[in-house]
Scaffold this active site. Structure first.
Site, mmCIF file in Angstrom:
data_model
loop_
_atom_site.group_PDB
_atom_site.id
_atom_site.type_symbol
_atom_site.label_atom_id
_atom_site.label_comp_id
_atom_site.label_asym_id
_atom_site.label_seq_id
_atom_site.Cartn_x
_atom_site.Cartn_y
_atom_site.Cartn_z
ATOM 1 N N ASN A 105 0.822 -1.199 0.000
ATOM 2 C CA ASN A 105 0.000 0.000 0.000
ATOM 3 C C ASN A 105 0.864 1.260 0.000
ATOM 4 O O ASN A 105 2.073 1.195 0.227
ATOM 5 C CB ASN A 105 -0.917 -0.039 1.230
ATOM 6 C CG ASN A 105 -2.290 0.504 0.924
ATOM 7 O OD1 ASN A 105 -2.424 1.510 0.233
ATOM 8 N ND2 ASN A 105 -3.306 -0.146 1.444
ATOM 9 N N CYS A 106 0.216 2.366 -0.226
ATOM 10 C CA CYS A 106 0.870 3.683 -0.277
ATOM 11 C C CYS A 106 1.762 3.899 0.931
ATOM 12 O O CYS A 106 1.322 3.621 2.043
ATOM 13 C CB CYS A 106 -0.190 4.779 -0.327
ATOM 14 S SG CYS A 106 0.466 6.467 -0.195
#
Lengths: 78, 154
Positions: free
Chosen positions: A14-15
């Site tokens: 994820n980011c």
């Protein structure tokens, strides 16, 4: 998607990890070489485009297939 | 010339620690010169024994699996439980750990500055912190932020 030199699978991350992994990989590449980045983070659609634009590593191709998104990034000058 | 990004990190909780490290590591990946100025509780993020926690207490916006009244949230162990749940969730969703992001920041040349006044205030010792950090005061930050393209207080 056209030919690529190196493939990086950032699926499940994820980011901001897809961007950070792409940065690291591109650092070790030569100008003109192409990186195929695979991600599942939906936020990466815009983030990788922004990253490519800001770092002058052109995003040549992008498509989504199911959950996976595929980015073709060319290593720019320096 | 590289763009510049100045951040003040004033929170030392798990949720408060993510924004400065995420933005700093990403900005560095985008070619920015980045400096984070850690002040007050933000100094906890520079500790060798990094172990930031999250608490639902005083935070009615925190999603909970079941509603937990504030009077219950003061029970010892609930903060530990909330932190454990949050960390598990972060891992499940493929989010980097705070430690990992801090490491990436250091490796990518982000300058981590400890606010000297608050280091003294809380009697921190240099040995409490990770290696490679610098220290400075308000003028140190303002000198850099005066030339920064982006400045954030977190």
């Amino acid at each position: 998607m056209a030919d690529f030199d190196i493939e990086l699978d950032a699926s499940g991350l994820n980011c901001p990890l897809p961007v950070l992994k792409a940065r690291k990989e591109l650092n070790g590449m030569k100008t003109g070489q192409k990186l195929r980045l695979i991600a599942t983070d939906t936020g990466a659609d815009k983030d990788i485009a922004a990253f490519a634009k800001m770092t002058s590593n052109p995003l040549l191709d992008f498509y989504i297939d199911g959950e996976k998104r595929y980015f073709l990034i060319e290593k720019g000058a320096n | 010339m590289a763009k510049k990004f100045a951040i003040i990190a004033s929170k030392g909780t798990l949720d408060g620690g993510y924004p400065p490290f995420i933005l700093a590591s990403t900005a560095a990946a985008l070619g920015y010169e980045v400096k984070i100025f850690f002040t007050f509780y933000g100094l906890q993020l520079l500790r060798k024994d990094l172990n930031p926690k999250v608490s639902p207490l005083g935070n009615p916006a925190m999603p909970m699996p079941i509603p937990v009244p504030s009077i219950i949230q003061v029970i010892p162990g609930l903060e530990w439980f909330a932190t454990w749940m949050m960390k598990r969730k972060l891992k499940q969703k493929g989010v980097a750990s705070i430690e990992e992001l801090r490491e990436i920041c250091i490796d990518s040349g982000v300058e981590l500055i400890a606010c000297q006044m608050t280091v003294d205030l809380f009697d921190f010792k240099q040995t409490d912190f990770i290696d490679g950090i610098t220290s400075g005061g308000a003028a140190t930050f303002l000198e850099f932020s005066s030339e920064a393209d982006t400045t954030l207080y977190i």
